[in-house]
Design a protein around this motif. Structure first.
Motif, mmCIF file in Angstrom:
data_model
loop_
_atom_site.group_PDB
_atom_site.id
_atom_site.type_symbol
_atom_site.label_atom_id
_atom_site.label_comp_id
_atom_site.label_asym_id
_atom_site.label_seq_id
_atom_site.Cartn_x
_atom_site.Cartn_y
_atom_site.Cartn_z
ATOM 1 N N LEU A 15 0.824 -1.212 0.000
ATOM 2 C CA LEU A 15 0.000 0.000 0.000
ATOM 3 C C LEU A 15 0.864 1.271 0.000
ATOM 4 C CD1 LEU A 15 -3.000 0.981 0.354
ATOM 5 C CD2 LEU A 15 -2.522 1.074 2.805
ATOM 6 N N PHE A 16 1.815 1.320 0.963
ATOM 7 C CA PHE A 16 2.656 2.519 1.102
ATOM 8 C C PHE A 16 3.557 2.697 -0.126
ATOM 9 C CE2 PHE A 16 2.926 4.190 5.685
ATOM 10 C CZ PHE A 16 1.630 3.806 5.973
ATOM 11 N N THR A 17 4.159 1.598 -0.579
ATOM 12 C CA THR A 17 5.106 1.707 -1.694
ATOM 13 C C THR A 17 4.389 2.154 -2.970
ATOM 14 O OG1 THR A 17 6.416 -0.025 -0.666
ATOM 15 C CG2 THR A 17 6.944 0.482 -2.937
ATOM 16 N N HIS A 18 3.197 1.632 -3.169
ATOM 17 C CA HIS A 18 2.422 2.032 -4.344
ATOM 18 C C HIS A 18 2.137 3.538 -4.292
ATOM 19 C CE1 HIS A 18 -0.576 1.822 -7.505
ATOM 20 N NE2 HIS A 18 -1.348 2.560 -6.737
ATOM 21 N N GLN A 19 1.716 3.986 -3.122
ATOM 22 C CA GLN A 19 1.388 5.402 -2.931
ATOM 23 C C GLN A 19 2.637 6.287 -3.130
ATOM 24 O OE1 GLN A 19 -1.322 6.846 -2.775
ATOM 25 N NE2 GLN A 19 -1.432 8.530 -1.315
ATOM 26 N N VAL A 20 3.776 5.829 -2.582
ATOM 27 C CA VAL A 20 5.027 6.594 -2.724
ATOM 28 C C VAL A 20 5.403 6.720 -4.197
ATOM 29 C CG1 VAL A 20 7.529 6.409 -2.396
ATOM 30 C CG2 VAL A 20 6.018 6.121 -0.449
ATOM 31 N N HIS A 21 5.362 5.613 -4.931
ATOM 32 C CA HIS A 21 5.751 5.663 -6.347
ATOM 33 C C HIS A 21 4.847 6.619 -7.126
ATOM 34 C CE1 HIS A 21 8.119 1.638 -6.235
ATOM 35 N NE2 HIS A 21 8.782 2.647 -5.755
ATOM 36 N N ARG A 22 3.594 6.626 -6.769
ATOM 37 C CA ARG A 22 2.661 7.529 -7.439
ATOM 38 C C ARG A 22 3.036 8.993 -7.133
ATOM 39 N NH1 ARG A 22 -2.077 9.660 -6.875
ATOM 40 N NH2 ARG A 22 -2.131 9.378 -4.633
ATOM 41 N N MET A 23 3.336 9.249 -5.850
ATOM 42 C CA MET A 23 3.632 10.631 -5.443
ATOM 43 C C MET A 23 4.975 11.115 -5.979
ATOM 44 S SD MET A 23 2.218 10.384 -1.557
ATOM 45 C CE MET A 23 2.639 12.041 -1.076
ATOM 46 N N LEU A 24 5.948 10.196 -6.091
ATOM 47 C CA LEU A 24 7.287 10.616 -6.542
ATOM 48 C C LEU A 24 7.288 11.049 -8.013
ATOM 49 C CD1 LEU A 24 9.804 8.122 -4.833
ATOM 50 C CD2 LEU A 24 9.323 10.502 -4.217
ATOM 51 N N ARG A 25 6.213 10.722 -8.726
ATOM 52 C CA ARG A 25 6.127 11.171 -10.129
ATOM 53 C C ARG A 25 6.039 12.691 -10.192
ATOM 54 N NH1 ARG A 25 1.549 7.494 -11.625
ATOM 55 N NH2 ARG A 25 2.458 5.520 -11.047
ATOM 56 N N ASN A 26 5.635 13.286 -9.084
ATOM 57 C CA ASN A 26 5.585 14.761 -9.035
ATOM 58 C C ASN A 26 6.525 15.244 -7.923
ATOM 59 O OD1 ASN A 26 5.045 17.450 -8.913
ATOM 60 N ND2 ASN A 26 3.006 17.221 -7.984
ATOM 61 N N PRO A 27 7.798 15.487 -8.270
ATOM 62 C CA PRO A 27 8.774 15.852 -7.233
ATOM 63 C C PRO A 27 8.426 17.141 -6.496
ATOM 64 C CG PRO A 27 9.819 15.549 -9.394
ATOM 65 C CD PRO A 27 8.350 15.477 -9.609
ATOM 66 N N ASP A 28 7.539 17.966 -7.079
ATOM 67 C CA ASP A 28 7.174 19.225 -6.418
ATOM 68 C C ASP A 28 6.079 19.039 -5.375
ATOM 69 O OD1 ASP A 28 8.966 20.549 -8.006
ATOM 70 O OD2 ASP A 28 7.491 20.886 -9.607
ATOM 71 N N ASP A 29 5.600 17.820 -5.226
ATOM 72 C CA ASP A 29 4.542 17.538 -4.244
ATOM 73 C C ASP A 29 5.019 17.965 -2.851
ATOM 74 O OD1 ASP A 29 2.792 16.233 -2.401
ATOM 75 O OD2 ASP A 29 2.214 14.838 -3.985
ATOM 76 N N ALA A 30 4.237 18.815 -2.184
ATOM 77 C CA ALA A 30 4.658 19.375 -0.882
ATOM 78 C C ALA A 30 4.742 18.304 0.205
ATOM 79 C CB ALA A 30 3.679 20.464 -0.467
ATOM 80 N N ARG A 31 4.196 17.141 -0.057
ATOM 81 C CA ARG A 31 4.251 16.071 0.954
ATOM 82 C C ARG A 31 5.568 15.291 0.897
ATOM 83 N NH1 ARG A 31 -1.239 13.451 -1.007
ATOM 84 N NH2 ARG A 31 -0.202 14.048 -2.937
ATOM 85 N N ILE A 32 6.453 15.691 -0.029
ATOM 86 C CA ILE A 32 7.750 14.995 -0.153
ATOM 87 C C ILE A 32 8.853 15.904 0.404
ATOM 88 C CG2 ILE A 32 9.422 13.973 -1.752
ATOM 89 C CD1 ILE A 32 7.109 13.614 -3.745
ATOM 90 N N SER A 33 9.624 15.408 1.381
ATOM 91 C CA SER A 33 10.761 16.201 1.881
ATOM 92 C C SER A 33 12.057 15.439 1.600
ATOM 93 C CB SER A 33 10.707 16.415 3.391
ATOM 94 O OG SER A 33 9.416 16.524 3.837
ATOM 95 N N GLU A 34 13.072 16.197 1.186
ATOM 96 C CA GLU A 34 14.395 15.576 0.976
ATOM 97 C C GLU A 34 15.116 15.511 2.306
ATOM 98 O OE1 GLU A 34 16.700 17.444 -2.072
ATOM 99 O OE2 GLU A 34 14.984 17.458 -3.444
ATOM 100 N N VAL A 35 15.699 14.378 2.604
ATOM 101 C CA VAL A 35 16.472 14.253 3.850
ATOM 102 C C VAL A 35 17.810 13.594 3.543
ATOM 103 C CG1 VAL A 35 14.491 14.115 5.426
ATOM 104 C CG2 VAL A 35 15.350 12.025 4.384
ATOM 105 N N LYS A 36 18.766 13.763 4.457
ATOM 106 C CA LYS A 36 20.068 13.104 4.307
ATOM 107 C C LYS A 36 20.215 12.091 5.430
ATOM 108 C CE LYS A 36 22.839 16.234 1.582
ATOM 109 N NZ LYS A 36 22.599 15.540 0.320
ATOM 110 N N LEU A 37 20.645 10.885 5.062
ATOM 111 C CA LEU A 37 20.772 9.825 6.059
ATOM 112 C C LEU A 37 22.162 9.862 6.694
ATOM 113 C CD1 LEU A 37 18.964 6.987 4.104
ATOM 114 C CD2 LEU A 37 18.048 8.429 5.914
ATOM 115 N N VAL A 38 22.486 11.023 7.206
ATOM 116 C CA VAL A 38 23.810 11.243 7.790
ATOM 117 C C VAL A 38 23.653 12.105 9.032
ATOM 118 C CG1 VAL A 38 26.087 12.268 7.379
ATOM 119 C CG2 VAL A 38 24.927 11.128 5.516
ATOM 120 N N THR A 39 24.461 11.824 10.048
ATOM 121 C CA THR A 39 24.371 12.638 11.261
ATOM 122 C C THR A 39 24.672 14.114 10.951
ATOM 123 O OG1 THR A 39 25.359 13.056 13.421
ATOM 124 C CG2 THR A 39 26.751 11.925 11.865
#
Ligand SMILES: C[S@@+](CC[C@H](N)C(=O)[O-])C[C@H]1O[C@@H](n2cnc3c(N)ncnc32)[C@H](O)[C@@H]1O
Length: 287
Positions: A151-175
């Motif tokens: 469910l989540f992965t399907h929804q994520v793939h759909r949302m990532l098609r629009n990188p400007d979607d405000a529900r997507i935040s870029e993060v870094k996996l580093v301290t």
């Protein structure tokens, strides 16, 4: 387990070592390696390295740390090597640095890699690993976990098609502590792919808990070591391959690049690296 959203929303000065360990250790990447890490992992090895590199490297030390995960041990390596005022530049790399935190449903988040591979799912009161564990098959939870994953992965793939979607935040996996150090640069890099920008650029390379026989086949490990060999300066460039065991003791080997096309072992920590024979057999290509 710490929720991904909580981790990224906690101000860096309030992130404790425990929170960082807890968060990063529970992430599994697309190539099925873990971001397992903890503080003071190499406090027994770093003093030896500091002394060795004082005599076998130029005063301004250029270091490549591959497979850094959270960068916690990169910060410690940097601090230890620059003790006494030595100028040190560290490039820390990992196959997974950048990620997205996606609000998939109200108060529900998915942490995913740039290709949408799931790393963590957050619900309002609980956070969950996306992959099925052996225990799930005994208690029946695997059905729920697979359902949520789909469910989540399907929804994520759909949302990532629009990188400007405000529900997507870029993060870094580093301290944040690694990102704040001016002497440390962090970037994405796959050790198995030759990177010409790194050619002959480093006096010392550390591969800690990444060149593991359980992670990669001997062929892949050989290709990785050959790449690293090309990144080292001749003749003094050195490579540390080390692995921490379950009892938290580290076993590794320090190698020297030399003028030839093979590494030579210089020093063993504990019982030495489990892939020492592979490293010694690798022929470093001339580029
Ligand atoms: C167990 S962590 C090691 C962290 C750190 N070096 C330490 O010892 O505390 C292994 C890291 O290697 C990274 N990794 C796995 N395969 C890689 C590859 N092909 N290229 C670069 N990094 C890789 C993983 O993403 C993970 O962050």
């Amino acid at each position: 387990m710490l929720a991904a959203k909580t981790f990224f929303e906690t101000p860096s000065e309030r992130l404790t070592p425990r929170m960082e360990e807890d968060f990063f250790t529970s992430l599994m990447t697309r190539n099925r390696t873990y971001k397992t890490t903890f503080h003071d992992r190499f406090s027994d090895i770093n003093p030896y390295l500091q002394e060795y590199l004082l005599h076998h490297a130029p005063p301004t030390l250029r270091v490549l740390d591959v497979g850094i995960s959270s960068g916690i041990s990169t910060v410690e390596l940097y601090d230890d090597l620059s003790r006494g005022g030595r100028e040190v530049e560290v490039v820390g790399t990992d196959i997974l640095i950048d990620a997205f935190l996606v609000k998939v449903f109200p108060r529900c988040y998915a942490l995913v890699d740039p290709g949408g591979f799931p790393l963590r799912f957050d619900f309002p009161f609980v956070t969950m690993k996306p992959w099925v564990t052996r225990r799930d098959y005994y208690n029946g939870l695997f059905i729920l976990r697979k359902f949520i994953n789909t469910l989540f992965t399907h929804q994520v793939h759909r949302m990532l098609r629009n990188p400007d979607d405000a529900r997507i935040s870029e993060v870094k996996l580093v301290t944040p502590r690694a990102l704040a150090k001016s002497g440390i640069t962090v970037c994405t890099d796959d050790i198995s792919r030759y990177n010409s920008e790194f050619e002959a650029r480093f006096d010392f390379v550390r591969a800690a808990n990444v060149l593991n026989s359980g992670y990669f086949s001997p062929t892949v490990l050989s290709a990785m070591v050959a790449n690293i060999g090309c990144y080292l300066t001749e003749p003094e460039g050195s490579l540390l391959v080390v692995r921490t065991h379950e009892d938290r003791a580290s076993h590794g080997t320090l190698f020297r690049r030399g003028n030839g096309r093979h590494f030579e072992a210089v020093h063993r920590f504990g019982s030495g690296s489990e892939v020492e024979d592979i490293v010694l057999r690798v022929e470093i290509p001339t580029k």
